[in-house]
Design a protein around this motif. Structure first.
Motif, short mmCIF file in Angstrom:
data_model
loop_
_atom_site.label_atom_id
_atom_site.label_comp_id
_atom_site.label_asym_id
_atom_site.label_seq_id
_atom_site.Cartn_x
_atom_site.Cartn_y
_atom_site.Cartn_z
N VAL A 1 32.23 55.31 -43.29
CA VAL A 1 32.55 56.50 -44.10
C VAL A 1 33.45 56.05 -45.25
O VAL A 1 34.55 55.55 -45.05
N ILE A 2 32.93 56.19 -46.46
CA ILE A 2 33.67 55.80 -47.68
C ILE A 2 33.62 56.98 -48.66
O ILE A 2 32.60 57.67 -48.75
N SER A 3 34.72 57.20 -49.38
CA SER A 3 34.75 58.30 -50.36
C SER A 3 34.32 57.81 -51.75
O SER A 3 34.77 56.76 -52.21
N PHE A 4 33.45 58.59 -52.35
CA PHE A 4 33.03 58.37 -53.74
C PHE A 4 33.38 59.64 -54.51
O PHE A 4 32.96 60.74 -54.08
N ASP A 5 34.14 59.52 -55.60
CA ASP A 5 34.58 60.71 -56.36
C ASP A 5 35.22 61.76 -55.45
O ASP A 5 34.89 62.95 -55.51
N HIS A 6 36.10 61.29 -54.56
CA HIS A 6 36.85 62.16 -53.64
C HIS A 6 35.97 62.92 -52.64
O HIS A 6 36.40 63.91 -52.05
N LYS A 7 34.72 62.47 -52.46
CA LYS A 7 33.85 63.10 -51.46
C LYS A 7 33.47 62.05 -50.42
O LYS A 7 32.97 60.99 -50.76
N LYS A 8 33.73 62.40 -49.15
CA LYS A 8 33.41 61.46 -48.07
C LYS A 8 31.90 61.34 -47.90
O LYS A 8 31.19 62.35 -47.89
N LYS A 9 31.41 60.11 -47.79
CA LYS A 9 29.97 59.90 -47.56
C LYS A 9 29.79 59.07 -46.30
O LYS A 9 30.46 58.04 -46.12
N LEU A 10 28.89 59.53 -45.42
CA LEU A 10 28.54 58.75 -44.23
C LEU A 10 27.39 57.83 -44.62
O LEU A 10 26.31 58.28 -45.00
N LEU A 11 27.64 56.52 -44.57
CA LEU A 11 26.64 55.54 -44.97
C LEU A 11 26.14 54.80 -43.73
O LEU A 11 26.89 54.61 -42.77
N GLN A 12 24.89 54.41 -43.76
CA GLN A 12 24.36 53.59 -42.67
C GLN A 12 23.67 52.37 -43.26
O GLN A 12 22.92 52.48 -44.23
N ASP A 13 23.95 51.19 -42.67
CA ASP A 13 23.37 49.96 -43.17
C ASP A 13 23.50 48.91 -42.07
O ASP A 13 24.56 48.78 -41.46
N GLU A 14 22.43 48.15 -41.86
CA GLU A 14 22.50 47.08 -40.84
C GLU A 14 23.58 46.07 -41.19
O GLU A 14 24.16 45.43 -40.31
N ALA A 15 23.88 45.93 -42.48
CA ALA A 15 24.91 44.99 -42.92
C ALA A 15 26.31 45.41 -42.45
O ALA A 15 27.25 44.62 -42.48
N PHE A 16 26.45 46.67 -42.00
CA PHE A 16 27.76 47.14 -41.52
C PHE A 16 28.05 46.70 -40.08
O PHE A 16 29.15 46.91 -39.58
N LEU A 17 27.07 46.13 -39.38
CA LEU A 17 27.31 45.70 -38.00
C LEU A 17 28.32 44.56 -37.97
O LEU A 17 28.23 43.62 -38.75
N ALA A 18 29.25 44.63 -37.02
CA ALA A 18 30.27 43.58 -36.89
C ALA A 18 29.62 42.25 -36.49
O ALA A 18 28.67 42.23 -35.72
N ASP A 19 30.18 41.17 -37.02
CA ASP A 19 29.79 39.85 -36.52
C ASP A 19 30.44 39.61 -35.16
O ASP A 19 29.88 38.95 -34.30
N ALA A 20 31.63 40.19 -34.98
CA ALA A 20 32.27 40.20 -33.65
C ALA A 20 33.08 41.48 -33.52
O ALA A 20 33.75 41.90 -34.47
N ALA A 21 32.99 42.12 -32.35
CA ALA A 21 33.81 43.30 -32.04
C ALA A 21 34.69 42.93 -30.85
O ALA A 21 34.21 42.37 -29.86
N ILE A 22 35.99 43.23 -30.97
CA ILE A 22 36.94 42.88 -29.91
C ILE A 22 37.61 44.16 -29.43
O ILE A 22 38.29 44.85 -30.20
N VAL A 23 37.37 44.52 -28.17
CA VAL A 23 37.94 45.75 -27.61
C VAL A 23 38.94 45.36 -26.53
O VAL A 23 38.56 44.88 -25.47
N ASP A 24 40.22 45.55 -26.84
CA ASP A 24 41.30 45.10 -25.97
C ASP A 24 42.24 46.28 -25.72
O ASP A 24 42.74 46.87 -26.67
N PRO A 25 42.48 46.65 -24.43
CA PRO A 25 43.32 47.82 -24.16
C PRO A 25 44.82 47.59 -24.38
O PRO A 25 45.64 48.39 -23.96
N TYR A 26 45.18 46.51 -25.10
CA TYR A 26 46.58 46.16 -25.37
C TYR A 26 47.38 47.33 -25.94
O TYR A 26 48.57 47.49 -25.65
N PHE A 27 46.73 48.17 -26.76
CA PHE A 27 47.44 49.26 -27.46
C PHE A 27 47.70 50.48 -26.58
O PHE A 27 48.50 51.33 -26.93
N LEU A 28 47.05 50.58 -25.43
CA LEU A 28 47.07 51.84 -24.68
C LEU A 28 48.45 52.34 -24.25
O LEU A 28 48.74 53.52 -24.39
#
Length: 317
Positions: A121-148
């Protein structure tokens, strides 16, 4: 019929996941959090040889993305690391698409599932746009409950409700398939157990599975209804408590009863709406991304009835 399913190339989850990951040299850490929070994370991660960009604001604009790109051009960045909530990760996703530099996404809260999806979700001209693109997939995702342990209850309950809504709506979505339903069902079962039995350490794992599921199938009517409340300042997870409950009732979802129990357990208050229901329905109707994937066709009259039930009958009672 063939289905397509996408997820990050590498996923690390569980305790110490962020500590054990081998970070590339000369990484750029992009975050919305403040130094007192991100320095604890950076110490915990044990990352060496990095720079921090901490000027990302919530609902980031394309100008921010372009400013970072310009600032670090020619600096031979090894990877972008999105550390924080959805906004940091969205900036990372868009930057990586523009530059081809790999991205590592580390959520410091849970609920959005952004680290697993092809959405930004990125804003263009102060309007939020939901974008979809395969290029947005993470090369690595790290999910760690350290913050809980430090998460305030209000943020915890909004995030937990969001994740449970995504999993259950994603399961019901017409755009789903047996693979996405498998992930959504598993996610909801884990989240239900985590919320009802106070096993909070399981919440990030459930949210991660939900991200894989709904990220490949879309959410539905509950999310469409929620945005008119969010536009009036209601936190997203809070808005979903009543909206997804009423949507599940409308859709005769197998998750109606258990989702309502979650919302009750998390002690959500009834919702109010400032604008007339008819006007709110006009705002919701163009949201085809959610409504077209709803398991049952939805008319404007149906939306007005759902909104009426949300604001006038306390669906969580």
């Amino acid at each position: 019929m063939a289905w397509k399913v996408m997820m990050p190339k590498k996923i690390m989850f569980g305790e110490n996941a962020a500590k054990e990951f081998p970070y590339p040299k000369n990484s750029l850490v992009i975050t919305t959090t403040t130094p007192d929070i991100y320095n604890k994370w950076l110490d915990y991660m044990g990352i060496k040889n990095y720079e921090v960009y901490d000027k990302v604001t919530p609902d980031p604009a394309i100008e921010t993305v372009e400013a970072i790109k310009k600032q670090y051009e020619g600096k031979n960045i090894g990877a972008y690391i999105g550390l924080g909530g959805g906004s940091s990760m969205d900036v990372c996703k868009y930057l990586s698409k523009l530059t081809g530099i790999p991205k590592i996404l580390i959520p410091t809260t849970f609920g959005t599932g952004a680290e697993m999806t092809t959405y930004a979700v990125i804003s263009f001209d102060h309007k939020k746009k939901l974008l979809q693109d395969e290029a947005f997939l993470a090369d690595a995702a790290i999910v760690d409950p350290y913050f809980l342990p430090g998460t305030p209850f209000n943020i915890l309950r909004n995030s937990a409700c969001d994740a449970a809504a995504q999993a259950s709506e994603g399961y019901d979505s017409k755009a789903g398939n047996p693979f996405t339903q498998f992930f959504c069902k598993e996610a909801f079962d884990i989240l239900y157990d985590a919320i009802m039995n106070d096993k909070h350490h399981l919440l990030p794992y459930g949210a991660m599975l939900s991200g894989i599921g709904f990220g490949n199938s879309s959410t539905t009517l509950g999310h469409a209804l929620s945005y008119v409340f969010s536009n009036e300042g209601v936190p997203h997870g809070y808005a979903l408590s009543s909206c997804t409950t009423v949507a599940h009732k409308f859709n005769k979802s197998i998750y109606y009863k258990r989702f309502k129990e979650i919302a009750q357990k998390l002690k959500f208050e009834p919702l109010k709406l400032k604008q007339p229901l008819d006007q709110a329905a006009d705002v919701i109707m163009p949201d085809r991304g959610h409504l077209d994937n709803n398991p049952i066709p939805v008319s404007k009259q149906d939306i007005i009835q759902c909104l009426d039930e949300i604001v006038n009958s306390n669906p969580l009672a």
